[in-house]
Design a protein around this motif. Structure first.
Motif, PDB file in Angstrom:
ATOM      1  N   LEU A 276       0.771  -1.126   0.119  1.00 11.38           N
ATOM      2  CA  LEU A 276       0.064  -0.120   0.083  1.00 11.38           C
ATOM      3  C   LEU A 276       0.881   1.259  -0.013  1.00 11.38           C
ATOM      4  O   LEU A 276       0.431   2.052  -0.771  1.00 11.38           O
ATOM      5  N   LEU A 277       1.919   1.295   0.856  1.00 14.09           N
ATOM      6  CA  LEU A 277       3.029   2.252   0.844  1.00 14.09           C
ATOM      7  C   LEU A 277       3.484   2.580  -0.530  1.00 14.09           C
ATOM      8  O   LEU A 277       3.502   3.780  -1.079  1.00 14.09           O
ATOM      9  N   VAL A 278       4.114   1.568  -1.028  1.00 11.79           N
ATOM     10  CA  VAL A 278       4.796   1.598  -2.298  1.00 11.79           C
ATOM     11  C   VAL A 278       4.033   2.009  -3.385  1.00 11.79           C
ATOM     12  O   VAL A 278       4.378   2.963  -4.355  1.00 11.79           O
ATOM     13  N   GLY A 279       2.661   1.649  -3.388  1.00 15.36           N
ATOM     14  CA  GLY A 279       1.818   1.838  -4.338  1.00 15.36           C
ATOM     15  C   GLY A 279       1.411   3.432  -4.416  1.00 15.36           C
ATOM     16  O   GLY A 279       1.308   4.159  -5.430  1.00 15.36           O
ATOM     17  N   GLU A 280       1.460   4.014  -3.077  1.00 12.53           N
ATOM     18  CA  GLU A 280       0.743   5.326  -3.131  1.00 12.53           C
ATOM     19  C   GLU A 280       2.043   6.324  -3.285  1.00 12.53           C
ATOM     20  O   GLU A 280       1.758   7.427  -3.918  1.00 12.53           O
ATOM     21  N   LEU A 281       3.270   5.730  -2.920  1.00  7.46           N
ATOM     22  CA  LEU A 281       4.314   6.515  -3.583  1.00  7.46           C
ATOM     23  C   LEU A 281       4.619   6.606  -5.072  1.00  7.46           C
ATOM     24  O   LEU A 281       4.889   7.513  -5.740  1.00  7.46           O
ATOM     25  N   ALA A 282       4.226   5.429  -5.709  1.00  2.00           N
ATOM     26  CA  ALA A 282       4.296   5.409  -7.135  1.00  2.00           C
ATOM     27  C   ALA A 282       3.229   6.305  -7.765  1.00  2.00           C
ATOM     28  O   ALA A 282       3.474   6.962  -8.931  1.00  2.00           O
ATOM     29  N   ILE A 283       1.970   6.536  -7.306  1.00  2.00           N
ATOM     30  CA  ILE A 283       1.207   7.060  -7.647  1.00  2.00           C
ATOM     31  C   ILE A 283       1.591   8.775  -7.753  1.00  2.00           C
ATOM     32  O   ILE A 283       1.351   9.405  -8.600  1.00  2.00           O
ATOM     33  N   LEU A 284       2.129   9.248  -6.603  1.00  2.51           N
ATOM     34  CA  LEU A 284       2.487  10.577  -6.380  1.00  2.51           C
ATOM     35  C   LEU A 284       3.609  10.861  -7.412  1.00  2.51           C
ATOM     36  O   LEU A 284       3.607  11.871  -7.974  1.00  2.51           O
ATOM     37  N   VAL A 285       4.633  10.023  -7.417  1.00  2.00           N
ATOM     38  CA  VAL A 285       5.680  10.210  -8.347  1.00  2.00           C
ATOM     39  C   VAL A 285       5.508  10.233  -9.926  1.00  2.00           C
ATOM     40  O   VAL A 285       5.862  10.814 -10.615  1.00  2.00           O
ATOM     41  N   GLY A 286       4.444   9.493 -10.131  1.00  2.00           N
ATOM     42  CA  GLY A 286       3.747   9.445 -11.485  1.00  2.00           C
ATOM     43  C   GLY A 286       3.181  10.630 -11.873  1.00  2.00           C
ATOM     44  O   GLY A 286       3.061  11.278 -12.982  1.00  2.00           O
ATOM     45  N   LEU A 287       2.492  11.190 -10.933  1.00  2.00           N
ATOM     46  CA  LEU A 287       1.676  12.378 -11.264  1.00  2.00           C
ATOM     47  C   LEU A 287       2.813  13.620 -11.443  1.00  2.00           C
ATOM     48  O   LEU A 287       2.611  14.397 -12.087  1.00  2.00           O
ATOM     49  N   SER A 288       3.637  13.618 -10.618  1.00  2.00           N
ATOM     50  CA  SER A 288       5.008  14.572 -10.519  1.00  2.00           C
ATOM     51  C   SER A 288       5.680  14.446 -11.948  1.00  2.00           C
ATOM     52  O   SER A 288       5.852  15.353 -12.463  1.00  2.00           O
ATOM     53  N   TYR A 289       5.817  13.191 -12.453  1.00  2.00           N
ATOM     54  CA  TYR A 289       6.380  12.874 -13.650  1.00  2.00           C
ATOM     55  C   TYR A 289       5.503  13.627 -14.761  1.00  2.00           C
ATOM     56  O   TYR A 289       6.238  14.194 -15.748  1.00  2.00           O
ATOM     57  N   GLY A 290       4.172  13.317 -14.795  1.00  2.00           N
ATOM     58  CA  GLY A 290       3.456  13.902 -15.798  1.00  2.00           C
ATOM     59  C   GLY A 290       3.374  15.549 -15.671  1.00  2.00           C
ATOM     60  O   GLY A 290       3.309  16.065 -16.715  1.00  2.00           O
ATOM     61  N   PHE A 291       3.314  16.164 -14.425  1.00  2.00           N
ATOM     62  CA  PHE A 291       3.515  17.551 -14.170  1.00  2.00           C
ATOM     63  C   PHE A 291       4.639  18.008 -15.055  1.00  2.00           C
ATOM     64  O   PHE A 291       4.391  19.139 -15.872  1.00  2.00           O
ATOM     65  N   LEU A 292       6.019  17.615 -14.845  1.00  2.00           N
ATOM     66  CA  LEU A 292       7.238  17.838 -15.183  1.00  2.00           C
ATOM     67  C   LEU A 292       7.179  17.794 -16.650  1.00  2.00           C
ATOM     68  O   LEU A 292       7.767  18.555 -17.459  1.00  2.00           O
ATOM     69  N   MET A 293       6.639  16.723 -17.076  1.00  2.00           N
ATOM     70  CA  MET A 293       6.439  16.528 -18.861  1.00  2.00           C
ATOM     71  C   MET A 293       5.629  17.575 -19.224  1.00  2.00           C
ATOM     72  O   MET A 293       6.041  18.156 -20.385  1.00  2.00           O
ATOM     73  N   GLN A 294       4.425  17.909 -18.647  1.00  2.00           N
ATOM     74  CA  GLN A 294       3.682  18.903 -19.200  1.00  2.00           C
ATOM     75  C   GLN A 294       4.263  20.230 -19.311  1.00  2.00           C
ATOM     76  O   GLN A 294       4.381  20.978 -20.334  1.00  2.00           O
ATOM     77  N   ARG A 295       5.280  20.451 -18.422  1.00  3.53           N
ATOM     78  CA  ARG A 295       5.863  21.822 -18.281  1.00  3.53           C
ATOM     79  C   ARG A 295       6.948  21.822 -19.269  1.00  3.53           C
ATOM     80  O   ARG A 295       7.259  22.817 -20.136  1.00  3.53           O
ATOM     81  N   ARG A 296       7.683  20.678 -19.692  1.00  7.70           N
ATOM     82  CA  ARG A 296       8.804  20.604 -20.724  1.00  7.70           C
ATOM     83  C   ARG A 296       8.029  20.906 -21.878  1.00  7.70           C
ATOM     84  O   ARG A 296       8.818  21.254 -22.965  1.00  7.70           O
ATOM     85  N   MET A 297       6.973  20.376 -22.264  1.00  9.87           N
ATOM     86  CA  MET A 297       6.123  20.347 -23.532  1.00  9.87           C
ATOM     87  C   MET A 297       6.160  21.828 -24.038  1.00  9.87           C
ATOM     88  O   MET A 297       5.832  22.200 -25.225  1.00  9.87           O
ATOM     89  N   ARG A 298       5.984  22.807 -23.191  1.00  7.37           N
ATOM     90  CA  ARG A 298       5.928  24.085 -23.623  1.00  7.37           C
ATOM     91  C   ARG A 298       7.106  24.667 -24.447  1.00  7.37           C
ATOM     92  O   ARG A 298       7.140  25.490 -25.202  1.00  7.37           O
ATOM     93  N   ASP A 299       8.359  23.994 -24.155  1.00  8.26           N
ATOM     94  CA  ASP A 299       9.383  24.395 -25.161  1.00  8.26           C
ATOM     95  C   ASP A 299       9.683  23.324 -26.251  1.00  8.26           C
ATOM     96  O   ASP A 299      10.659  23.572 -27.073  1.00  8.26           O
ATOM     97  N   ALA A 300       8.728  22.497 -26.443  1.00 10.95           N
ATOM     98  CA  ALA A 300       8.896  21.645 -27.429  1.00 10.95           C
ATOM     99  C   ALA A 300       8.640  22.356 -28.938  1.00 10.95           C
ATOM    100  O   ALA A 300       7.875  23.186 -28.906  1.00 10.95           O
TER     101      ALA A 300
END
Length: 286
Positions: free
Chosen positions: A262-286
């Motif tokens: 449960l702990l590792v699954g929750e951490l994976a979800i949080l990191v996945g959301l952060s990963y998506g947010f950072l990709m979205q920010r980087r897409m502005r420079d694409a």
């Protein structure tokens, strides 16, 4: 029109995910991670295996030895050392490669940002998790292939034949013990899947943040061992801080393996959301 548009978005997301999964599972990194994990598991229990292969076990092996050996291999320092590195191999550099090659300029106008983001996060998590999960079962299969025939030696078979009068209750207890051992193995394999997904997402997140392929591979290992050092030297009572504890939970966890999952699954979800947010920010420079 609105219904058709929503269906079109769903279809594009599914198609993007299929493409990314095919790209991830067919990569050299995924194959290397699966095989590398099995090799690490063998090296981890080499001290137990060598006497058997050299013929020093004259009395044969206990029933269920191969399953117990598989569980023991997942607790070794060798496996725990290479785990974050192997999880990062399959797909953590995908976004950096797409961004630097200008592939995003051609892809995003046709497919849209959302399908791209969803497929990249999902494919990164699944490829890292399944690489370790399949590595666990590859090692288990190899152990079973080598040692299961040795578990019931002729002498043991004769002994069992002479003990046919044993009670059904004792037989039931033996079956229950075997089932518990196999259940433990499956639970640990699931923990390795979640951990592989987490560290693969960590690699993708830091790669998107720094735009560096090197950080995609190095950041999971660095962050993993920073947590290990913190938990072993400075916060010894904070057992939930140790990623090695996540993989082999002690009796301190309220729900055992599933509490750690449960702990590792929750951490994976949080990191996945952060990963998506950072990709979205980087897409502005694409």
């Amino acid at each position: 029109m609105r219904k058709w548009g929503s269906q079109g978005k769903e279809n594009s997301e599914v198609q993007a995910l299929k493409t990314d999964l095919k790209r991830a599972f067919g990569s050299w990194g995924f194959i290397a991670a699966v095989i590398g994990f099995a090799v690490a598991a063998f090296f981890g229990v080499a001290g137990q295996i060598l006497p058997i292969l050299q013929g020093q076990m004259e009395d044969g092996l206990a029933a269920g030895y191969s399953i117990q050996l598989s569980i023991d291999s997942l607790k070794t320092d060798v496996v725990l050392l290479v785990l974050p590195i192997l999880a990062a191999l399959p797909f953590t550099t995908a976004f950096v490669d797409d961004h630097k090659s200008r592939y995003l300029r051609e892809y995003l106008p046709r497919a849209g940002k959302r399908p791209y983001l969803v497929s990249r996060v999902a494919a990164t998590a699944l490829s890292g998790g399944l690489a370790l999960f399949l590595g666990v079962f590859l090692a288990c299969f190899a152990f079973a292939l080598l040692f299961t025939p040795m578990e019931l030696m002729p002498q043991e078979a004769e002994k069992l034949a002479g003990e046919m009068a044993m009670t059904a209750e004792m037989g039931g207890q033996a079956d229950t013990a075997a089932q518990l051992t196999f259940t433990d193995l499956m639970g640990r394999a699931f923990l390795f899947f979640l951990s592989g997904a987490l560290w693969s997402l960590v690699g993708g997140m830091f790669a998107a943040l720094t735009q560096s392929r090197y950080m995609a591979y190095a950041s999971p290992f660095i962050f993993y061992y920073v947590l290990v050092i913190l938990s072993q030297r400075y916060f010894r009572n904070a057992y939930v801080l140790s990623p090695q504890e996540w993989l082999n939970p002690s009796g301190l966890w309220n729900a055992g393996i599933w509490g750690a999952a449960l702990l590792v699954g929750e951490l994976a979800i949080l990191v996945g959301l952060s990963y998506g947010f950072l990709m979205q920010r980087r897409m502005r420079d694409a």
